[in-house]
Design a protein around this motif. Structure first.
Motif, PDB file in Angstrom:
ATOM      1  N   VAL A 197       0.860  -1.181   0.000  1.00 38.13           N
ATOM      2  CA  VAL A 197       0.000   0.000   0.000  1.00 38.13           C
ATOM      3  C   VAL A 197       0.895   1.229   0.000  1.00 38.13           C
ATOM      4  CG1 VAL A 197      -1.765   1.309   1.246  1.00 38.13           C
ATOM      5  CG2 VAL A 197      -1.860  -1.188   1.202  1.00 38.13           C
ATOM      6  N   CYS A 198       0.780   2.032  -1.015  1.00 35.22           N
ATOM      7  CA  CYS A 198       1.590   3.236  -1.172  1.00 35.22           C
ATOM      8  C   CYS A 198       1.271   4.238  -0.063  1.00 35.22           C
ATOM      9  CB  CYS A 198       1.306   3.842  -2.546  1.00 35.22           C
ATOM     10  SG  CYS A 198       2.431   5.154  -3.011  1.00 35.22           S
ATOM     11  N   SER A 199       2.288   4.913   0.454  1.00 41.64           N
ATOM     12  CA  SER A 199       2.083   5.892   1.528  1.00 41.64           C
ATOM     13  C   SER A 199       1.434   7.170   0.989  1.00 41.64           C
ATOM     14  CB  SER A 199       3.417   6.224   2.197  1.00 41.64           C
ATOM     15  OG  SER A 199       4.282   6.872   1.288  1.00 41.64           O
ATOM     16  N   LEU A 200       0.911   7.951   1.908  1.00 42.00           N
ATOM     17  CA  LEU A 200       0.296   9.235   1.567  1.00 42.00           C
ATOM     18  C   LEU A 200       1.342  10.211   1.040  1.00 42.00           C
ATOM     19  CD1 LEU A 200      -1.873   9.637   4.784  1.00 42.00           C
ATOM     20  CD2 LEU A 200      -2.690   9.009   2.515  1.00 42.00           C
ATOM     21  N   LEU A 231      -0.643   1.663  -8.315  1.00 43.71           N
ATOM     22  CA  LEU A 231      -1.852   2.473  -8.152  1.00 43.71           C
ATOM     23  C   LEU A 231      -2.667   2.303  -9.425  1.00 43.71           C
ATOM     24  CD1 LEU A 231      -0.022   5.698  -6.974  1.00 43.71           C
ATOM     25  CD2 LEU A 231      -1.495   4.282  -5.520  1.00 43.71           C
ATOM     26  N   PHE A 232      -3.944   2.621  -9.340  1.00 42.03           N
ATOM     27  CA  PHE A 232      -4.815   2.507 -10.505  1.00 42.03           C
ATOM     28  C   PHE A 232      -5.611   3.795 -10.655  1.00 42.03           C
ATOM     29  CE2 PHE A 232      -4.053  -1.633  -8.679  1.00 42.03           C
ATOM     30  CZ  PHE A 232      -3.590  -2.336  -9.774  1.00 42.03           C
ATOM     31  N   ASP A 233      -5.857   4.165 -11.891  1.00 44.79           N
ATOM     32  CA  ASP A 233      -6.693   5.324 -12.179  1.00 44.79           C
ATOM     33  C   ASP A 233      -7.549   4.977 -13.389  1.00 44.79           C
ATOM     34  OD1 ASP A 233      -7.648   7.865 -11.595  1.00 44.79           O
ATOM     35  OD2 ASP A 233      -6.157   8.883 -12.808  1.00 44.79           O
ATOM     36  N   TYR A 234      -8.723   5.569 -13.459  1.00 44.82           N
ATOM     37  CA  TYR A 234      -9.692   5.215 -14.492  1.00 44.82           C
ATOM     38  C   TYR A 234     -10.140   6.467 -15.222  1.00 44.82           C
ATOM     39  CZ  TYR A 234      -9.560   1.118 -11.561  1.00 44.82           C
ATOM     40  OH  TYR A 234      -9.114   0.038 -10.835  1.00 44.82           O
ATOM     41  N   LEU A 235     -10.008   6.451 -16.550  1.00 46.70           N
ATOM     42  CA  LEU A 235     -10.396   7.582 -17.382  1.00 46.70           C
ATOM     43  C   LEU A 235     -11.635   7.211 -18.185  1.00 46.70           C
ATOM     44  CD1 LEU A 235      -6.858   8.494 -18.783  1.00 46.70           C
ATOM     45  CD2 LEU A 235      -7.920   9.219 -16.639  1.00 46.70           C
ATOM     46  N   VAL A 236     -12.793   7.649 -17.704  1.00 48.04           N
ATOM     47  CA  VAL A 236     -14.038   7.356 -18.416  1.00 48.04           C
ATOM     48  C   VAL A 236     -14.080   8.239 -19.655  1.00 48.04           C
ATOM     49  CG1 VAL A 236     -16.553   7.329 -18.286  1.00 48.04           C
ATOM     50  CG2 VAL A 236     -15.180   6.672 -16.283  1.00 48.04           C
ATOM     51  N   TRP A 237     -14.294   7.602 -20.805  1.00 43.43           N
ATOM     52  CA  TRP A 237     -14.177   8.246 -22.107  1.00 43.43           C
ATOM     53  C   TRP A 237     -15.512   8.825 -22.544  1.00 43.43           C
ATOM     54  CZ3 TRP A 237      -9.447   8.881 -24.166  1.00 43.43           C
ATOM     55  CH2 TRP A 237      -9.374   9.388 -25.466  1.00 43.43           C
ATOM     56  N   LYS A 238     -15.824  10.016 -22.042  1.00 47.25           N
ATOM     57  CA  LYS A 238     -17.015  10.721 -22.497  1.00 47.25           C
ATOM     58  C   LYS A 238     -16.730  12.217 -22.470  1.00 47.25           C
ATOM     59  CE  LYS A 238     -19.390  10.370 -18.045  1.00 47.25           C
ATOM     60  NZ  LYS A 238     -20.600   9.938 -17.377  1.00 47.25           N
ATOM     61  N   GLU A 293     -10.073  -2.182   5.014  1.00 50.94           N
ATOM     62  CA  GLU A 293      -8.646  -2.049   4.710  1.00 50.94           C
ATOM     63  C   GLU A 293      -8.375  -0.707   4.043  1.00 50.94           C
ATOM     64  OE1 GLU A 293      -6.944  -5.202   2.434  1.00 50.94           O
ATOM     65  OE2 GLU A 293      -7.932  -6.760   3.607  1.00 50.94           O
ATOM     66  N   ASN A 294      -7.189  -0.147   4.350  1.00 47.88           N
ATOM     67  CA  ASN A 294      -6.752   1.068   3.672  1.00 47.88           C
ATOM     68  C   ASN A 294      -6.342   0.727   2.254  1.00 47.88           C
ATOM     69  OD1 ASN A 294      -7.035   3.363   5.231  1.00 47.88           O
ATOM     70  ND2 ASN A 294      -5.149   2.990   6.366  1.00 47.88           N
ATOM     71  N   ARG A 295      -6.809   1.524   1.321  1.00 45.61           N
ATOM     72  CA  ARG A 295      -6.410   1.373  -0.077  1.00 45.61           C
ATOM     73  C   ARG A 295      -5.846   2.703  -0.545  1.00 45.61           C
ATOM     74  NH1 ARG A 295     -10.023  -2.734  -3.186  1.00 45.61           N
ATOM     75  NH2 ARG A 295      -9.782  -4.465  -1.747  1.00 45.61           N
ATOM     76  N   ALA A 296      -4.730   2.625  -1.243  1.00 47.68           N
ATOM     77  CA  ALA A 296      -4.130   3.830  -1.807  1.00 47.68           C
ATOM     78  C   ALA A 296      -4.854   4.188  -3.093  1.00 47.68           C
ATOM     79  CB  ALA A 296      -2.648   3.594  -2.073  1.00 47.68           C
ATOM     80  N   LYS A 297      -5.093   5.471  -3.255  1.00 50.84           N
ATOM     81  CA  LYS A 297      -5.812   5.949  -4.435  1.00 50.84           C
ATOM     82  C   LYS A 297      -5.182   7.261  -4.894  1.00 50.84           C
ATOM     83  CE  LYS A 297     -10.472   6.864  -5.980  1.00 50.84           C
ATOM     84  NZ  LYS A 297     -11.874   6.840  -5.676  1.00 50.84           N
ATOM     85  N   VAL A 298      -5.149   7.470  -6.204  1.00 43.81           N
ATOM     86  CA  VAL A 298      -4.625   8.727  -6.731  1.00 43.81           C
ATOM     87  C   VAL A 298      -5.569   9.850  -6.332  1.00 43.81           C
ATOM     88  CG1 VAL A 298      -4.032  10.033  -8.810  1.00 43.81           C
ATOM     89  CG2 VAL A 298      -3.476   7.593  -8.664  1.00 43.81           C
ATOM     90  N   GLY A 299      -5.014  10.870  -5.686  1.00 51.59           N
ATOM     91  CA  GLY A 299      -5.801  12.043  -5.328  1.00 51.59           C
ATOM     92  C   GLY A 299      -5.805  13.034  -6.480  1.00 51.59           C
TER      93      GLY A 299
END
Length: 144
Positions: A31-34, A73-80, A129-135
Motif C-alpha cells: 500500500v503506497c504511503s500518503l 496504483l490505478f486510475d480510471y479515465l471514463v471516455w465521455k 482495509e486502507n487502499r491507496a488511491k490517486v488524489g
C-alpha cells in the motif's frame, strides 16, 4: 471461444494444468504511503466501466528511491465528452500538450504507456482495509 478451443490453449488440456499451493507464497500488495509520488504509466487498457461507459484503466507504478518504489496504483479515465477535462489534466501532468494530441481511445491509451508524472496519493477505507488511491495529478508548473 468453444470448449474444445479453450482446452487446447497453448497445446495443453486444462486437465493437465496443475497447482500446488505448498510450493508457492502469496503475493503481497504494497500500500503506497500518503503524499506526492513519482509514477510511470505501466499499462493503459481500454475497457468498459461498471456503468457501461468506455474507459481507459491506467496501471501506475511508483518509481522513486523510497519504500514505496514498485507500489501499484490505478486510475480510471471514463471516455465521455464531459470527462475530457480530467483526461487533459492527466496528459498535461505527464508533460504533454493535450491540445496537440489526437486519436482514438485505443491510440491515446497505447501512447500513454511509459509516460511519467507526479501524483498525490490518499487512502480510503474499503471493506476494512486502507487502499491507496490517486488524489491529484500534478501538472509540471504545480510540481515546483
Amino acid at each position: 471461444m468453444g470448449k474444445k478451443q479453450e482446452e487446447e490453449i497453448q497445446g495443453a488440456s486444462f486437465e493437465d494444468l496443475q497447482f500446488n499451493g505448498s510450493e508457492v507464497e502469496a503475493d503481497s500488495f504494497k500500500v503506497c504511503s500518503l503524499g506526492r509520488h513519482h509514477i510511470r504509466i505501466d499499462k493503459a487498457e481500454c475497457t468498459i466501466s461498471s456503468n457501461q461507459e468506455p474507459m481507459i484503466k491506467l496501471t501506475l507504478v511508483v518509481e522513486e528511491d523510497s519504500d514505496d518504489n514498485g507500489a501499484y496504483l490505478f486510475d480510471y479515465l471514463v471516455w465521455k465528452q464531459d470527462n475530457f477535462g480530467r483526461i487533459a489534466t492527466r496528459i498535461a501532468a505527464c508533460g504533454y500538450d493535450f491540445k496537440k494530441l489526437k486519436g482514438t481511445m485505443s491510440e491515446i491509451a497505447s501512447t500513454m504507456v511509459g509516460w511519467e508524472a507526479t501524483v498525490t496519493v490518499k487512502h480510503e477505507l474499503y471493506e476494512g482495509e486502507n487502499r491507496a488511491k490517486v488524489g491529484y495529478w500534478i501538472v509540471p508548473q504545480e510540481a515546483e
